[in-house]
Design an enzyme around this catalytic site. Structure first.
Site, PDB file in Angstrom:
ATOM      1  N   SER A 262      42.541  36.477  29.171  1.00  0.00           N
ATOM      2  CA  SER A 262      43.386  37.362  30.096  1.00  0.00           C
ATOM      3  C   SER A 262      43.757  36.497  31.231  1.00  0.00           C
ATOM      4  O   SER A 262      43.065  35.592  31.433  1.00  0.00           O
ATOM      5  CB  SER A 262      42.901  38.493  30.163  1.00  0.00           C
ATOM      6  OG  SER A 262      41.557  38.454  31.058  1.00  0.00           O
ATOM      7  N   LYS A 263      44.682  37.104  32.177  1.00  0.00           N
ATOM      8  CA  LYS A 263      45.175  36.643  33.208  1.00  0.00           C
ATOM      9  C   LYS A 263      43.937  36.569  34.095  1.00  0.00           C
ATOM     10  O   LYS A 263      43.769  35.692  34.811  1.00  0.00           O
ATOM     11  CB  LYS A 263      46.166  37.407  33.526  1.00  0.00           C
ATOM     12  CG  LYS A 263      46.709  37.036  35.126  1.00  0.00           C
ATOM     13  CD  LYS A 263      47.794  37.919  35.712  1.00  0.00           C
ATOM     14  CE  LYS A 263      48.384  37.400  36.896  1.00  0.00           C
ATOM     15  NZ  LYS A 263      47.467  37.425  37.912  1.00  0.00           N
ATOM     16  N   ARG A 264      43.116  37.676  34.065  1.00  0.00           N
ATOM     17  CA  ARG A 264      41.863  37.984  34.887  1.00  0.00           C
ATOM     18  C   ARG A 264      41.163  36.594  34.991  1.00  0.00           C
ATOM     19  O   ARG A 264      40.521  36.093  35.924  1.00  0.00           O
ATOM     20  CB  ARG A 264      41.318  39.049  34.455  1.00  0.00           C
ATOM     21  CG  ARG A 264      41.903  40.220  35.248  1.00  0.00           C
ATOM     22  CD  ARG A 264      40.887  41.353  35.586  1.00  0.00           C
ATOM     23  NE  ARG A 264      40.270  41.394  36.963  1.00  0.00           N
ATOM     24  CZ  ARG A 264      41.190  41.858  37.759  1.00  0.00           C
ATOM     25  NH1 ARG A 264      42.412  42.123  37.696  1.00  0.00           N
ATOM     26  NH2 ARG A 264      40.753  41.788  39.241  1.00  0.00           N
ATOM     27  N   ASP A 267      42.468  33.741  36.784  1.00  0.00           N
ATOM     28  CA  ASP A 267      42.230  34.104  38.198  1.00  0.00           C
ATOM     29  C   ASP A 267      40.909  33.673  38.931  1.00  0.00           C
ATOM     30  O   ASP A 267      40.607  33.107  39.708  1.00  0.00           O
ATOM     31  CB  ASP A 267      42.857  35.513  38.603  1.00  0.00           C
ATOM     32  CG  ASP A 267      44.421  35.771  38.456  1.00  0.00           C
ATOM     33  OD1 ASP A 267      44.885  34.647  38.103  1.00  0.00           O
ATOM     34  OD2 ASP A 267      44.660  36.853  38.225  1.00  0.00           O
TER      35      ASP A 267
END
Length: 502
Positions: A262-264, A267
């Site tokens: 996921s994008k998380r 990050d």
RNA sequence: GCUCCGUUCGUCUAGUGGUUAGGACGCAAGGUUUUCAUCCUUGUAGCAGGGGUUCGAUUCCCCUACGGAGUACCA
């Protein structure tokens, strides 16, 4: 492969394209090219509430950057258009109507709220509510209501949906090119909504109708679609159409912990999960802007779930097209490894044409306020490319070619600037002055001869020398550096160093 | 919960009814080197568990565990 292979990539423009999506597109592309077929890009934008500005453009730009060539689509047109589902409304209407007429679908008036309450009450009993053969008779639909009741509700403009009438107790057999035979009993399935009350089809209907109308021969998509494959197979049967061949790809998992990528994760761990920078809303970094070569990105991605069965790891797009086969795609999900992604970029940094790297490097140098000739940029790139993973790191490897040391690294001075260093440096200065041809080879020979004659330690001389030229103990071969900056600049740096360090 | 899919070094993976279970990333140690890197060599570590089938299972079957997906008027 017989016949004309036609595959499609059918993303939903709800945001930036995830690298999992890019991989799906890539596999479709490779499969199409391998078999001399076509890749169709179809935009699945039937959910108007989730549309995101710029997403469609992003998808096309991302594929473009990766070198994935679309044959038919919104941008390139084609004989099966329109390629945006939102522009195909009347088509789906027609096919939903056919199903209705054939008694294979029905109209349902239950509101989302009513269904939600129903689900909750089932849940409290520890049960699972399904709108299907067991429950549909007791709900508000054209199967349970008298004909005039249905007409009245329609006349009153009560919102309704069209549901597929899933038969009960039937074993549905499916073939998947990656997973083999899968059997599901239809009693475990529900009456999926085919047409929403807003007049748009759901994915299931639109997808099946479009794949058929666009003469798609092979559906290669993510594993998240496997559970709805039985429904799609039943739809093909209901329409009396031949179904395409299916291949469900394994998912991309996060590097650590549970779940899919996921994008998380990106990050948190400092790597992109998108091909390109996404500027809208909550911005997200991209591989392109992070300095990855598209070739490296594609190479890294293709190997997440597929390999040719050899030890070969570096592939050009042409080689991939030649060697790709859907049968060699893995069945299990792959954890994404950002470290290996770096490694791939390092490999391409070494094998790419110098010119391609030098152009970008030259731009970077100019941004720093220096001018550089193309041949000099190429020379420097050749000199230091093996030391870096990314073009952006090239500056740190070459800044001392442009800027004399503004200070001298303290630890390095302590370690390498000794009592006898000033004397040695004065002597080496004299040697340099006497060299007629200031080339790396000539300088090296003369300096090394002098070191030998004097009986100095090579390390003692060279490290002190490097300190004066670079200011730190880093960089490529010192003789290459001083040959590049020239005699005058070299002597200046020696003089300045002697002044400061004594 | 239910349905479906999956499980070989930490990660990506190759592989076979009998192999010293192979490669790559990472990590570690050496070597090369005027520095830092690169590079080279070597090492590290794996067939989820339990039952079968079999002369023999990592490989075939079943169960369990674990992981994943789906279970929306989202795709």
């Amino acid at each position: 492969m017989t016949g004309n292979v036609r595959v499609r990539f059918a993303p939903s423009p709800t945001g930036p394209l995830h690298i999992g999506g890019v991989r799906t597109a890539l596999y479709n592309y490779l499969f199409a090219r391998k078999h001399g077929g076509s890749l169709i890009l179809r935009i699945e934008d039937t959910d108007r509430s989730r549309l995101v500005e710029g997403a469609e453009q992003y998808i096309m730009e991302a594929l473009d950057w990766c070198g994935i060539i679309v044959d038919e689509g919104v941008k390139q047109g084609g004989p099966y258009g329109p390629y945006r589902q939102s522009e195909r409304g009347s088509i789906y209407n027609e096919y939903a109507e056919k199903l209705l007429e054939a008694g294979m679908a029905y109209i349902a008036f239950d509101s989302p709220e009513e269904l939600e309450i129903l689900r909750k009450s089932y849940e409290e009993k520890g049960d699972n509510f399904m709108y299907n053969a067991q429950t549909r008779e007791g709900l508000k639909n054209s199967l349970s209501l008298p004909a005039d009741g249905v007409d009245r509700l329609r006349a009153q403009m009560v919102p309704y949906v069209i549901r597929f009438k899933m038969p009960a107790g039937e074993d549905i057999e499916m073939d998947d090119r990656i997973r083999g035979r899968v059997v599901v009993n239809s009693s475990t399935l529900d009456d999926k909504i085919l047409f929403k009350s807003d007049g748009m089809p759901t994915y299931h209907l639109a997808n099946v109708v479009d794949d058929h109308l666009m003469e798609i021969t092979h559906v290669i998509r993510g594993e998240e679609w496997l559970p709805s494959l039985p429904l799609h197979v039943m739809l093909y049967r209901a329409f009396g159409w031949d179904q395409p061949s299916y291949a469900h790809l394994p998912l991309l998992l996060k590097p650590m912990g549970k779940g899919k990528l996921s994008k998380r994760d990106g990050d948190k761990m400092g790597f992109p999960v998108f091909p390109l920078y996404w500027p809208h809303g909550e911005a997200a970094r991209g591989y392109r802007e992070d300095g990855y070569f598209p070739e490296a990105f594609v190479n890294m991605l293709v190997l997440l779930g597929w390999n040719p069965g050899t030890d070969k790891e570096l592939f050009s797009m042409d080689e991939l097209i030649r060697e790709f086969s859907i049968e060699r795609v893995n069945r299990s999900g792959a954890r994404f490894d950002p470290e290996k992604a770096r490694w791939f970029n390092h490999q391409y940094m070494q094998i790419k044409a110098v010119g391609d790297i030098a152009d970008e490097y030259a731009r970077m140098v100019e941004e720093k306020g220096y001018s550089i000739k193309p041949e000099d940029a190429a020379r420097l790139v050749e000199m230091v490319r093996e030391r870096v993973d990314f073009i952006s790191e090239l500056w740190y490897q070459t800044d001392f070619f442009f800027e004399a040391p503004s200070h001298y690294d303290e630890a390095a001075v302590r370690k390498r600037w000794k009592q006898d260093s000033p004397v040695m440096m004065k002597e080496v200065r004299a040697v340099l002055e006497s060299i007629s041809s200031f080339t790396p080879a000539e300088i090296e020979e003369r300096v090394k001869n002098w070191i030998q004659e004097r009986g100095y330690g090579t390390g003692a001389v060279m490290n002190a020398f490097r300190l004066l030229i670079v200011g730190e103990l880093r960089g490529p071969h010192l003789f290459d550096i001083i040959a590049f900056i020239g005699r005058e600049e070299t002597l200046d740096r020696i003089d300045r160093g002697l002044e400061v360090l004594g």
